[in-house]
Enzyme design. Structure first.
Site, short mmCIF file in Angstrom:
data_model
loop_
_atom_site.label_atom_id
_atom_site.label_comp_id
_atom_site.label_asym_id
_atom_site.label_seq_id
_atom_site.Cartn_x
_atom_site.Cartn_y
_atom_site.Cartn_z
N ARG A 168 0.84 -1.21 0.00
CA ARG A 168 0.00 0.00 0.00
C ARG A 168 0.87 1.25 0.00
NH1 ARG A 168 -2.09 -3.88 -0.85
NH2 ARG A 168 -3.99 -4.81 -0.01
N SER A 241 -10.97 -0.49 3.39
CA SER A 241 -10.10 -0.78 4.54
C SER A 241 -9.49 0.51 5.08
CB SER A 241 -8.98 -1.74 4.11
OG SER A 241 -9.52 -2.98 3.72
N GLU A 336 -4.89 3.78 6.27
CA GLU A 336 -4.67 3.73 4.82
C GLU A 336 -5.03 5.04 4.12
OE1 GLU A 336 -5.80 0.64 2.25
OE2 GLU A 336 -5.31 -0.99 3.64
#
Length: 343
Positions: A168, A241, A336
């Site tokens: 990520r 998420s 995130e």
């Protein structure tokens, strides 16, 4: 040829973020090509305005209003390059809807991104986060990214090897404001093995012979699994998420496992990746709701805005979750989505 820009003042951003939190941009402009993008950047410089480039608004939280110019990327288009018997390169403009592009590739018989079905957002945002799901990451098939260099206003082509991809993570996160993604190139295959090793996919397909499967069948399986677990942002606002799966060292993991034998984990090179959803669930947050925001009752990684919450409401809940997990497990959770604006 110069193209006139339509710059809005005091524009609402609530419909432009999947958390549906209220926020206002001092200025907003939609651009459909690189020429308009350059014009917008020059306008911002001339008027001494900061710039926020916005795609699908699916991976950020507006903590408040944005005091500068928001550029909404509306570059559209997709095409095939270097088609041969074994594969082809799919070219996607930055404003293309990611999920629709996945289905387009899968229906055309190409393999490589079918596991990334139903991830919200645009093609241009995908490399920033190095999106991933069900055992696949974007970097697995990304060949190159065409960008606009913010300093020179020149168009450049960055090979995947220059994008510093990680979990990520990417160059575009490390150097925000340096590049604006115009299009991406994905090297897809007609005969590569399909990735159905993820447990949910194995359970979905059961005893089906992999040789009988198509990329579209895998994409549809991913969609079915995601629909069971994740809320639709159009129905229940969220950014997917909210936390990364934390990665810890072996020593810390053994200590944690001694205290919590059921801890869910995965190998990560010489370290261990923990399931953030398990940590949050075990800390008692799954299904939690206050009057405005909460934690989804089927997927603890997802924070939801169920009753008109603000960005600050969401961030306050996220801080409470992080602190709770840290106190119980000694593990730090990292968010995130990006945070935009001031309280």
């Amino acid at each position: 040829m110069s193209q006139a820009l339509e710059i809005q003042e005091r524009a609402s951003l609530q419909r432009l973020n999947t958390l549906a939190v209220p926020a206002t941009a001092r200025y907003l402009v939609e651009v459909e090509n690189a020429v308009q993008l350059k014009q917008a950047l020059c306008w911002a410089d001339d008027h001494e305005q900061s710039v926020l480039v916005l795609g699908g608004g699916s991976n950020l939280v507006f903590a408040g209003d944005y005091p500068g110019l928001v550029i909404l990327m509306a570059l559209r288009g997709r095409s095939w390059e270097r088609v041969d018997d074994h594969g082809a390169v799919l070219v996607l403009k930055a404003g293309e809807n990611w999920h629709e592009a996945v289905l387009y590739a899968a229906r055309s018989g190409y393999r490589g991104i079918e596991n990334l079905a139903l991830i919200p957002g645009t093609a241009g945002a995908a490399p920033v986060q190095n999106i991933g799901a069900y055992g696949t990451e974007l970097c697995d098939c990304l060949e190159s990214v065409t960008v606009l260099n913010r300093q020179t206003l020149e168009v450049e082509n960055l090979p995947a090897s220059a994008c510093e991809f990680g979990y990520r993570d990417s160059l575009f996160k490390h150097r925000p404001g340096c590049y604006i993604i115009l299009e991406i190139r994905l090297r897809l295959s007609r005969d590569a093995s399909l990735n159905i090793g993820y447990r949910d996919l194995q359970d979905y397909f059961g005893d089906v012979n992999e040789a009988e499967l198509t990329p579209l069948a895998v994409a549809e399986a991913v969609m079915a699994v995601r629909h069971r677990k994740l809320p639709d942002p159009a129905v229940l606002p969220n950014v997917g998420s909210f936390f990364k799966n934390p990665v810890i060292g072996l020593t810390q993991f053994r200590e944690l496992q001694a205290r919590f034998p059921d801890v869910v984990s995965y190998p990560a090179d010489s370290q261990v990746k923990l399931a953030a959803a398990w940590l949050i669930d075990q800390a008692g947050w799954k299904g939690f709701r206050n009057s405005r925001v909460g934690v989804h009752n089927r997927q603890a990684l997802v924070l939801i805005n169920h009753s008109g919450g603000t960005g600050q409401d969401v961030l306050s809940l996220a801080d409470d979750v992080r602190q709770s997990v840290l106190e119980k497990f000694g593990v730090e959770l990292e968010m995130e989505p990006g945070i935009v604006g001031n309280a």
